[in-house]
Scaffold this active site. Sequence first.
Site, PDB file in Angstrom:
ATOM      1  N   ASP A 188       0.847  -1.061   0.098  1.00 64.06           N
ATOM      2  CA  ASP A 188       0.136   0.059  -0.095  1.00 64.06           C
ATOM      3  C   ASP A 188       0.822   1.358  -0.048  1.00 64.06           C
ATOM      4  O   ASP A 188       0.668   2.354  -0.656  1.00 64.06           O
ATOM      5  CB  ASP A 188      -1.014   0.014   1.087  1.00 64.06           C
ATOM      6  N   ARG A 216       5.283   4.290   6.292  1.00 65.76           N
ATOM      7  CA  ARG A 216       4.788   4.098   7.601  1.00 65.76           C
ATOM      8  C   ARG A 216       4.936   2.691   7.889  1.00 65.76           C
ATOM      9  O   ARG A 216       5.329   1.777   7.388  1.00 65.76           O
ATOM     10  CB  ARG A 216       3.232   4.741   7.883  1.00 65.76           C
ATOM     11  N   ASP A 217       4.271   2.630   9.171  1.00 66.85           N
ATOM     12  CA  ASP A 217       4.324   1.062   9.889  1.00 66.85           C
ATOM     13  C   ASP A 217       3.305  -0.018   9.256  1.00 66.85           C
ATOM     14  O   ASP A 217       2.367  -0.402   9.768  1.00 66.85           O
ATOM     15  CB  ASP A 217       4.101   1.275  11.376  1.00 66.85           C
ATOM     16  N   GLU A 218       3.235   0.342   7.848  1.00 62.43           N
ATOM     17  CA  GLU A 218       2.394  -0.953   7.168  1.00 62.43           C
ATOM     18  C   GLU A 218       3.148  -1.580   6.037  1.00 62.43           C
ATOM     19  O   GLU A 218       3.732  -2.598   6.351  1.00 62.43           O
ATOM     20  CB  GLU A 218       1.395   0.075   6.649  1.00 62.43           C
ATOM     21  N   ASP A 261      -5.774  -2.574  -2.872  1.00 62.56           N
ATOM     22  CA  ASP A 261      -4.651  -1.455  -3.635  1.00 62.56           C
ATOM     23  C   ASP A 261      -4.241  -2.484  -4.653  1.00 62.56           C
ATOM     24  O   ASP A 261      -4.252  -1.703  -5.793  1.00 62.56           O
ATOM     25  CB  ASP A 261      -3.714  -1.209  -2.699  1.00 62.56           C
ATOM     26  N   TRP A 284     -11.247  -6.121  -1.730  1.00 58.62           N
ATOM     27  CA  TRP A 284     -10.002  -6.546  -1.360  1.00 58.62           C
ATOM     28  C   TRP A 284      -9.867  -8.011  -1.502  1.00 58.62           C
ATOM     29  O   TRP A 284      -9.146  -8.277  -2.498  1.00 58.62           O
ATOM     30  CB  TRP A 284      -9.840  -6.186   0.135  1.00 58.62           C
ATOM     31  N   GLU A 324      -2.278   9.286  -0.767  1.00 59.18           N
ATOM     32  CA  GLU A 324      -3.492   8.153  -0.319  1.00 59.18           C
ATOM     33  C   GLU A 324      -4.717   8.907  -0.405  1.00 59.18           C
ATOM     34  O   GLU A 324      -5.672   8.393  -0.523  1.00 59.18           O
ATOM     35  CB  GLU A 324      -2.993   7.639   0.968  1.00 59.18           C
ATOM     36  N   HIS A 332       0.962   6.275  -2.497  1.00 62.66           N
ATOM     37  CA  HIS A 332       0.168   5.135  -2.339  1.00 62.66           C
ATOM     38  C   HIS A 332      -0.522   5.040  -3.957  1.00 62.66           C
ATOM     39  O   HIS A 332      -1.241   5.842  -3.967  1.00 62.66           O
ATOM     40  CB  HIS A 332      -1.100   5.803  -1.338  1.00 62.66           C
TER      41      HIS A 332
HETATM   42  C1  RAM Z   1      -4.895   1.186   4.714  1.00 62.71           C
HETATM   43  C2  RAM Z   1      -4.066   0.641   3.702  1.00 62.71           C
HETATM   44  C3  RAM Z   1      -4.415   0.547   2.519  1.00 62.71           C
HETATM   45  C4  RAM Z   1      -6.138   0.325   2.588  1.00 62.71           C
HETATM   46  C5  RAM Z   1      -6.224  -0.374   3.892  1.00 62.71           C
HETATM   47  C6  RAM Z   1      -7.979  -0.650   3.839  1.00 62.71           C
HETATM   48  O1  RAM Z   1      -4.360   1.107   6.137  1.00 62.71           O
HETATM   49  O2  RAM Z   1      -3.027   1.827   3.676  1.00 62.71           O
HETATM   50  O3  RAM Z   1      -4.136   1.362   1.533  1.00 62.71           O
HETATM   51  O4  RAM Z   1      -6.173  -0.539   1.429  1.00 62.71           O
HETATM   52  O5  RAM Z   1      -6.164   0.695   4.965  1.00 62.71           O
END
Ligand code: RAM
Length: 886
Positions: free
Chosen positions: A463, A467-469, A476, A528, A739, A760
């Site tokens: 995504d 950040r912490d992801e 996505d 998703w 994003e 994003h």
């Molecule tokens: C966010 C992510 C992503 C998205 C979800 C639902 O945290 O960055 O882009 O698909 O949420």
Amino acid sequence: MTNCTITNLRINYRNNPVGTDDAKPRISWQIDTEARGFVQSAYQIQVADRSDFESEIIWDSKKTDSDKNVHIEYAGPVLKSHTRYYFRVRIWDSKGDQSEWSEPGHWETAFMFADEWQAYWITAPVQNDDLENEACDYIRSEVSLSQDIVSAKVYATSLGMYRLYINGIPADDTLFNPGYTSYKNRLQYQTYDVTSLMNSGSNAIGCILGNGWYKGYLAWEGENSHYGNTRALMIQMHVTLADGSEQVFISNDRWKVSTGPILMSEIYHGETYDARLEVEGWSSPDFDDQHWESAVVIKAPVSALVAQENEPARIIETLKPVAVITTPNGDTVLDMGQNMVGFVEFTVCAEVGTSITLQHAEVLDRDGNFYTGNLRSAKQTVTYICKGNGKETFHPNLSFQGFRYVKVTGVPEDQLLEQFLGCVIHSDLEKTGSFRCSDELVNQLQHNILWGQKGNFLDVPTDCPQRDERLGWTGDAQVFIRTAAFNMNVVPFFEKWLKDLAADQEEDGRVPHVIPDVPVAGYGSSAWGDAAVICPWTLYQCYADTRVLETQYPSMRAWVEYIRAQGENEYLWNTGFHFGDWLGLDAKENSYIGATPKDLIATAFYAYSTELLAKTAAVIGKEADADKYTFLHKNIVDAFRQEFVTPNGRVASPTQTAYVLTLMFDLMEEQDRLRTAKMLAEHIEENGVHLTTGFVGTPYLCLVLSRFGYTDLAYQLVLQKEYPSWLYSVIQGATTIWEHWDGIKQDGTFWSDDMNSYNHYAYGAVGDWFYRVVSGIDLIEPGYKKIRIQPHMGDQFSWAEASFESVYGTISTAWNKQDDGTVKLDVVIPANTSAEVILPASSMDSILEGEKSLSQTSGLLKVEQSGSEQLLLLGSGNYSFTLTNK
Ligand code: RAM
């Protein structure tokens, strides 16, 4: 003899790959010819173990009547492990004339059978559970060779992230191995050809082992060790000596382990490196390792080892800072000029013990100060402690950062920060597409889309990269894959990821929100989870790849069956958790979720996935399933209409996204579609030509408008400069896709710290429309075997050009409006394909090709008038049209 050259030989999309475990690798080639209308009528493939083909032929397809030149499966005897196979191809044209043999291509097998691994999993005797202070392991061994070597291959993998060294030198330029997979089910190993790094006599193998995705911090809850807390390594080396004999060396408990200068390395947090702790010669031969500890053999929690199948990550390009800024707060900050992903390499000269720190951020705040709020808990900090003897060069080893700005502390004042280098890292996918037009803002948008792809195609489709992801969010990936497939060849990249998706799917078919699964993320949202179906189907469409459909079919079906089992009505999906039209602008105050009802979105995607599943079943010969899912699809569509469309044929929830989905997925009765499209157009216009769509509606918005005759409105939307719009962020100086439509608000403040990535790719899915509509390159048959060329030369652009490397070769269009009112249009159609070209011209006479009239055009197979358009059927070749508008 026919006048063509057989070029670009591929095995599973790759030129001369080393280290595959595919029992039936697929062979493709392209045909290079000046001739128009070139069609292949037959081919012959030979496989041998020598490049001169003087030895016994291992497999000979013989002359096979077929126009197929992509993805032909090897059908010879069982392939041996650790072997190089050569192949060559010749073809026959439509007149039966034969080509020369191609230059040979080759591929090299790794382990064809899992039980051939002899190596042991080894680990350090003590595991550290304080990850904030967990040093990387340094692991080493030596091998002694009595003769010159002919070849040396290393097969390596790890739990954790590793970097391999041979005799003090990195084994290759790949990074972040073994990559990110559903570790307990599928762990990749890499093959390294280290022949040129090895000598007769003593040789050393060294390995740095860190936490990586396996043990490190992942996801937003501050947790680590999602897949295990024991880092481990497994290596097997195969050496062929001058006398033809083979020696095998394996990792075992005689290997030695210690720590070194990397005191901490984490994907999110960065790296701490104390150069004073460097151990001279640790990965070179004859190093004294008697004070190192012995490795411990363990059993690893892995069920399958697989050869790496996607392209490795590498430093693909480097950027120099465009400015060194002193912020109002007095920080020294480098501006890389581009929001990028990778790391900074720097060279300094400083006293021993000097601590240099690099912090990474995507944006400066309104006042021009360094801002890291949106990184949440990801520290993205690199600390380097100098050893102090002259020039020292460093970049992180097992960590990457997402950034445009770098705050630097500790560097002595006399040093030139301009020499710091941004190393851009991503999976080394082949670039296949380009799009440019007369509007520079749109070109910047295309640039931003491409950089969003670069930054987020780092072993898995993520995504965001900062950040912490940084996780493989399915939604996505699903919305962006079609655009991605124009910009780069994404097949091996997605094939790997889709296998992980299937591996992480539960028994009941639910799909985790992120792949590889991180349990805190959850599962089962519409749009998703539909990645399970949409992504394989898109790969099939864009590359004619039926293997991906065959491989993914059980996973695709399981997802549809999962949906069917939800709730009480098997034809509607109106239960469970969904992200809805994520970040839609029609959301209620303080909500992330747009106004379109979640059950409408869920049922729409249920219908779409079921339709694609039925089509897939038909393609791969599962007739009964094709019928079953066609029937299911029909019932879902009926149920959708009953539930979400009024008896008079209006979408009951009049949101842009609801209109877009019902039209895109053909959910309305035929007679209601035009009116629905009109309502969508009116909705947009009533909003001052603005979109209100989120993740789910945006990707299809312009495509739907164009399909129903509103291309001009789609142009206006794309060219809209006011918020919300694609160009809003461009005008705000974005170099990647944001994003949020308002990641930076008009007053310069930020959307929120909570969730505000500036890299994003989801909204970059509009790129698809540039290629397919503006430049008009679309497919009629999978893989672009039959192409539709229909440029939409909007009033707003004076020219546009796009090119796309299909599996058959280059497809391109370039149109340019001339001062005299004529339009030039150049079209390239690759050999062994054909194209339906639709041109805005009231009669045949108003089209010239070269200097000649259309009737004299060679390669033209047919021409038809359709309203104010001419429909040309063209064979392959380069064409230069002039539309005179007479
Ligand atoms: C966010 C992510 C992503 C998205 C979800 C639902 O945290 O960055 O882009 O698909 O949420």
